[in-house]
Every structure is written in structure tokens, then in C-alpha cells.
Motif scaffolding. Structure first.
Motif, PDB file in Angstrom:
ATOM      1  N   UNK A   6       0.819  -1.457  -0.249  1.00  0.00           N
ATOM      2  CA  UNK A   6       0.306  -0.277   0.058  1.00  0.00           C
ATOM      3  C   UNK A   6       0.562   1.289  -0.153  1.00  0.00           C
ATOM      4  N   UNK A   7       1.141   1.462  -1.122  1.00  0.00           N
ATOM      5  CA  UNK A   7       2.427   2.805  -1.465  1.00  0.00           C
ATOM      6  C   UNK A   7       1.200   3.440  -1.171  1.00  0.00           C
ATOM      7  N   UNK A   8       2.021   5.070  -0.913  1.00  0.00           N
ATOM      8  CA  UNK A   8       0.907   6.391  -1.209  1.00  0.00           C
ATOM      9  C   UNK A   8       1.930   6.869  -2.675  1.00  0.00           C
ATOM     10  N   UNK A   9       3.030   6.400  -3.555  1.00  0.00           N
ATOM     11  CA  UNK A   9       3.111   6.406  -5.487  1.00  0.00           C
ATOM     12  C   UNK A   9       3.842   5.778  -5.924  1.00  0.00           C
ATOM     13  N   UNK A  10       3.316   5.566  -6.897  1.00  0.00           N
ATOM     14  CA  UNK A  10       4.344   4.019  -7.472  1.00  0.00           C
ATOM     15  C   UNK A  10       5.092   4.584  -8.884  1.00  0.00           C
ATOM     16  N   UNK A  11       5.964   4.195  -8.876  1.00  0.00           N
ATOM     17  CA  UNK A  11       7.185   5.143 -10.067  1.00  0.00           C
ATOM     18  C   UNK A  11       7.612   3.484 -10.958  1.00  0.00           C
ATOM     19  N   UNK A  12       7.093   3.623 -11.873  1.00  0.00           N
ATOM     20  CA  UNK A  12       7.620   2.159 -12.928  1.00  0.00           C
ATOM     21  C   UNK A  12       8.650   3.062 -13.784  1.00  0.00           C
ATOM     22  N   UNK A  13      10.170   2.990 -13.893  1.00  0.00           N
ATOM     23  CA  UNK A  13      11.244   3.472 -14.168  1.00  0.00           C
ATOM     24  C   UNK A  13      11.397   3.067 -15.763  1.00  0.00           C
ATOM     25  N   UNK A  14      10.586   2.325 -15.915  1.00  0.00           N
ATOM     26  CA  UNK A  14      11.202   2.084 -17.927  1.00  0.00           C
ATOM     27  C   UNK A  14      11.652   0.648 -18.086  1.00  0.00           C
ATOM     28  N   UNK A  15      11.731   0.592 -19.783  1.00  0.00           N
ATOM     29  CA  UNK A  15      12.017  -1.262 -20.457  1.00  0.00           C
ATOM     30  C   UNK A  15      11.105  -1.296 -19.346  1.00  0.00           C
ATOM     31  N   UNK A  16       9.803  -1.604 -19.600  1.00  0.00           N
ATOM     32  CA  UNK A  16       9.024  -2.147 -19.113  1.00  0.00           C
ATOM     33  C   UNK A  16       8.888  -3.678 -20.520  1.00  0.00           C
ATOM     34  N   UNK A  17       8.828  -3.354 -21.478  1.00  0.00           N
ATOM     35  CA  UNK A  17       8.288  -4.526 -22.354  1.00  0.00           C
ATOM     36  C   UNK A  17       9.748  -4.223 -23.552  1.00  0.00           C
ATOM     37  N   UNK A  18       9.420  -5.572 -23.910  1.00  0.00           N
ATOM     38  CA  UNK A  18      10.633  -6.228 -24.825  1.00  0.00           C
ATOM     39  C   UNK A  18       9.911  -6.560 -26.297  1.00  0.00           C
ATOM     40  N   UNK A  19       8.517  -5.657 -27.494  1.00  0.00           N
ATOM     41  CA  UNK A  19       8.195  -6.076 -28.095  1.00  0.00           C
ATOM     42  C   UNK A  19       7.417  -5.095 -27.859  1.00  0.00           C
TER      43      UNK A  19
END
Length: 431
Positions: free
Chosen positions: A240-253
Motif C-alpha cells: 500500500x504505497x503512497x506513490x508508484x513509479x515505473x522507471x522504464x524498460x517495461x517491454x521488449x516488443x
């Protein structure tokens, strides 16, 4: 430029060929007899496995995902196994002379050493009544005739070499399979939570204890798919974080291929939302469609942009790889006109941008990209190209945190660099 690429490609192929010739020599030729089934099979694999490795490495740019999956698993796993086979065999080279001496000493030691042999006793035999000549006196207690001698000369040395070669090859294979097996289990099991506290001088007291979930380098592709995404989402939501950060390289396609695998990201939940910035791998398959897709999932892309949260500023810049597409990082646009009395947290995929962050007064930069080296001793190579490979470090008034990432690129294996999702807890220094 084309000539340079051709020379580089030939160099890589040459190294690959030399490495596999050495593996074939130590694992096949030196441990088997000519003409046997093991040698024939090993020779075929010595040609087939590097071909699968090359197909796996270029597959995403040459084949549809459905085709790529067929050779991604064997090709990438062999890539990892071959690395540790080479390392183990090279270490074994230093042990070969010692093993030869020990084996020679053991096989050449006399089997009956220090056992006294009684002297023969002569017993006279009375002459017979017949005219036949007397038989020679019998020797009672004489030693039995010796059995066949131990092989000596070239045959004995060949036997010793075969024994040592098999011992080193078997040990190297056991080490490589064990290391890669354990590293594969770690990736497929999913990332573990890591907790880091970062004090920020400008953070107001009211924001003390604010928690940011940092996830990077998920690398959805031919091996890691929807179930991998689901594990990551469930792990983040559980804290249960206050904020979520997705910092790149999610996919290869592409989105059509991997959109379904990424869809569980829509279930991410945090009080102040989830944000996304591009990594270099997004630009390999088209960053713009992915930016729009994650927006549809409910994530907020920060393309050289920022948002003013209640207690601090959150900014994000495009990855350096976007420069070739006219979409590179723009720090002035993301941070140029902000109020510098407020704390600033920046999402930037690659750690090498830290000096730009220092220049623009960023308090904390969140990055990924390095995978912590992923495969030891790759961390030493990563250190040559990145200011920080993993963890928290300070650069002037700016702190840099680099996560090892939640997935794996290439081989689904991590050795010495376990995957993680980090919960960064901000601490205020104001009283």
C-alpha cells in the motif's frame, strides 16, 4: 558506419566460435573416445546451441513473438550456462596440474608396500626307488607369480589425462547448471521487496514517512509474460504505497504482441497514483504506442514533464535512447521553471543522467537500467558505464537510487544481483 558494424559483428562471431570450440574441446573431445555416441551428440550441440543463442539475441527484431518463444528459452538459457561453463573450466585449468600429480602418485604407489616377504625354505626330498632322476628340490613358501603389472608409459599417462579431464568437466558442468538453475528460479519466482530510507532536507515534516514504490526493468517479452506482471502488481499493492513509479524498460516488443501481458498494470493502486517514464528498450519497438497504452491502463506518463504533488514535485524525463527519435530527455522542460524551495524527485531510467539532475537541483533521482549487473561478474562491466550500479549514493546535494529491476533481459537468470521492487521511504530533516 556499416563497415564498423560488420567488423564488430565478425569480431563477436569470432569470439563466439572460439568460446564454443574451447567448450567442445574440454567437454566433448577430451572426455570421450573417437566415434562414440557421446562425441557425435556433443559435436552436434556445439554447433546447434550457439545458433540458438544468436537467434534468441536477434529474434525480437527478426521474428514475431510467437516464433521467438521457440528459441528464446533454449538460446538464452544456453547463453547463461555457457558463461559459467567457461568460467568454471578456466578455473579448472589452474587445478589440472595438481590433479595430474595427485592421480599419478596414487596410481604409482606399490600395492604391497611395507609387507615383509618370508624367505623361501628348501626341503630335501628322499630319492625314489626307481631309476628315474630325482626331481629338483621344491621351494616351500616361495612367492606366488606376480599379477599383471599396472599400465605404464604412454597408456598410463593417457588414462590419467582422461580421468582428470572428466573430473574437471563434470565439476564445471555441475557448477554451471547449479548456478544457472538457482538464478532462473530467482527470476521466475518474482522480485522481492527492498526497503530504503532516504532523508531529504527540503521535505516538509508532514511528508515524513512518505513511501514510493520503485519498479523498473520488468522486461515483458518472449519469456516473462502476464503472470510475471501479476506477481509484480500484487507485490506492490500488498505494501500500500503512497506513490508508484515505473522507471522504464517495461517491454521488449510491440503493443499488439505484449499489450495483454502488461494489462495487469491497470490494477496498480496508490494514494497519489502510478507514473511511468520510458527506458531505452521502449524505443526499440516504438515508445509512442506504449506511452499511450500505459495511459489507457491508468498510469501517468511523464514525458519531460512534472506534477506538483502536495508535499514535493515529481518529474520525469525521457530516456537517452529517445534522442535518436527526437524524443530525448529535456531537463529544462521538466524542471526549469519549478519552485526550488520544494523537494524534487525525478524519474530517469539511466543513472548516467545524474549530473544533469545535480545541475537542475533535483533532490532524489530514481533509476534502473543496470540490473545490478544481472549476471556476475557483469556488475564489474556495468560499473564502467554507470556512476552507480545499484543502491543509494550521493552526488553533491542530489541523491541517486538505482534499483536492480524486477525482471531480466536476455537470459531469465540473475546471479549475484537479485531482482527487487524497492519501497523508498522519504524522511524529513525538518523539526
Amino acid at each position: 558506419m556499416i563497415a564498423v558494424r560488420v567488423v564488430a559483428a565478425l569480431g563477436v562471431l569470432g569470439l563466439l566460435g572460439a568460446a564454443h570450440w574451447y567448450l567442445w574441446r574440454r567437454l566433448v573431445r577430451d572426455v570421450s573416445r573417437p566415434g562414440g555416441g557421446y562425441r557425435r551428440t556433443g559435436t552436434v550441440l556445439a554447433f546447434l546451441l550457439p545458433v540458438l543463442m544468436l537467434l534468441a539475441a536477434v529474434g525480437g527484431r527478426a521474428f514475431p513473438l510467437a516464433v521467438e518463444r521457440w528459441f528464446a528459452w533454449p538460446g538464452y538459457l544456453w547463453m547463461a550456462v555457457s558463461i559459467y561453463l567457461l568460467l568454471a573450466l578456466l578455473a579448472g585449468e589452474a587445478l589440472r596440474p595438481l590433479l595430474h600429480r595427485l592421480h599419478r602418485r596414487r596410481t604409482s604407489a606399490p600395492a604391497t608396500a611395507d609387507v615383509p616377504v618370508p624367505a623361501p625354505v628348501t626341503v630335501p626330498v628322499a630319492p625314489a626307488a626307481s631309476a628315474e632322476p630325482a626331481e629338483p628340490a621344491a621351494l616351500v613358501g616361495a612367492a606366488e607369480p606376480a599379477g599383471p603389472a599396472e599400465p605404464a608409459g604412454p597408456a598410463a599417462e593417457a588414462s590419467r589425462r582422461l580421468f582428470v579431464s572428466r573430473l574437471v568437466a563434470g565439476g564445471a558442468a555441475a557448477v554451471a547448471v547449479g548456478v544457472v538453475g538457482n538464478g532462473t528460479y530467482g527470476v521466475l519466482r518474482g522480485p522481492r521487496l527492498k526497503h530504503v530510507t532516504v532523508p531529504l532536507a527540503k521535505l516538509p515534516r508532514a511528508a515524513h514517512g512518505y513511501r514510493i514504490a520503485v519498479v523498473s526493468d520488468i522486461h515483458l517479452g518472449p519469456i516473462l509474460g502476464r503472470s510475471h506482471t501479476r506477481r509484480i502488481v500484487d507485490t506492490i499493492n500488498a505494501v500500500q504505497p503512497d506513490l508508484i513509479t515505473v522507471v522504464g524498460d517495461l517491454v521488449d516488443g510491440t503493443v499488439p504482441e505484449l499489450g495483454p501481458a502488461a494489462r495487469p498494470l491497470a490494477d496498480l493502486r496508490a494514494k497519489d497514483g502510478a507514473y511511468f517514464v520510458t527506458g531505452n528498450h521502449e524505443y526499440f519497438s516504438g515508445a509512442a504506442p506504449w506511452v499511450e497504452f500505459v495511459r489507457e491502463l491508468g498510469l501517468h506518463p511523464l514525458e519531460n514533464d512534472r506534477v506538483e504533488l502536495p508535499r514535493f514535485d515529481l518529474a520525469g524525463v525521457n530516456d537517452i535512447a529517445g534522442t535518436a527519435h527526437g524524443q530525448g530527455p529535456d531537463y529544462a522542460k521538466a524542471l526549469g521553471d519549478r519552485d526550488r524551495s520544494r523537494a524534487a524527485v525525478l524519474m530517469a531510467h539511466q543513472p548516467v543522467t545524474i549530473h544533469d539532475s545535480v545541475h537542475h537541483g533535483v533532490d532524489l533521482q530514481l533509476s534502473g537500467h543496470t540490473h545490478g549487473g544481472q549476471l556476475w561478474p557483469g556488475n564489474y562491466i556495468a560499473e564502467l558505464a554507470n556512476p552507480t550500479v545499484a543502491g543509494l549514493e550521493r552526488y553533491g546535494d542530489t541523491q541517486l537510487y538505482v534499483t536492480r529491476g524486477a525482471g531480466a533481459w536476455g537470459p531469465p537468470v540473475r546471479v549475484g544481483a537479485p531482482s527487487d521492487i524497492t519501497v523508498v521511504t522519504l524522511a524529513s530533516l525538518q523539526v
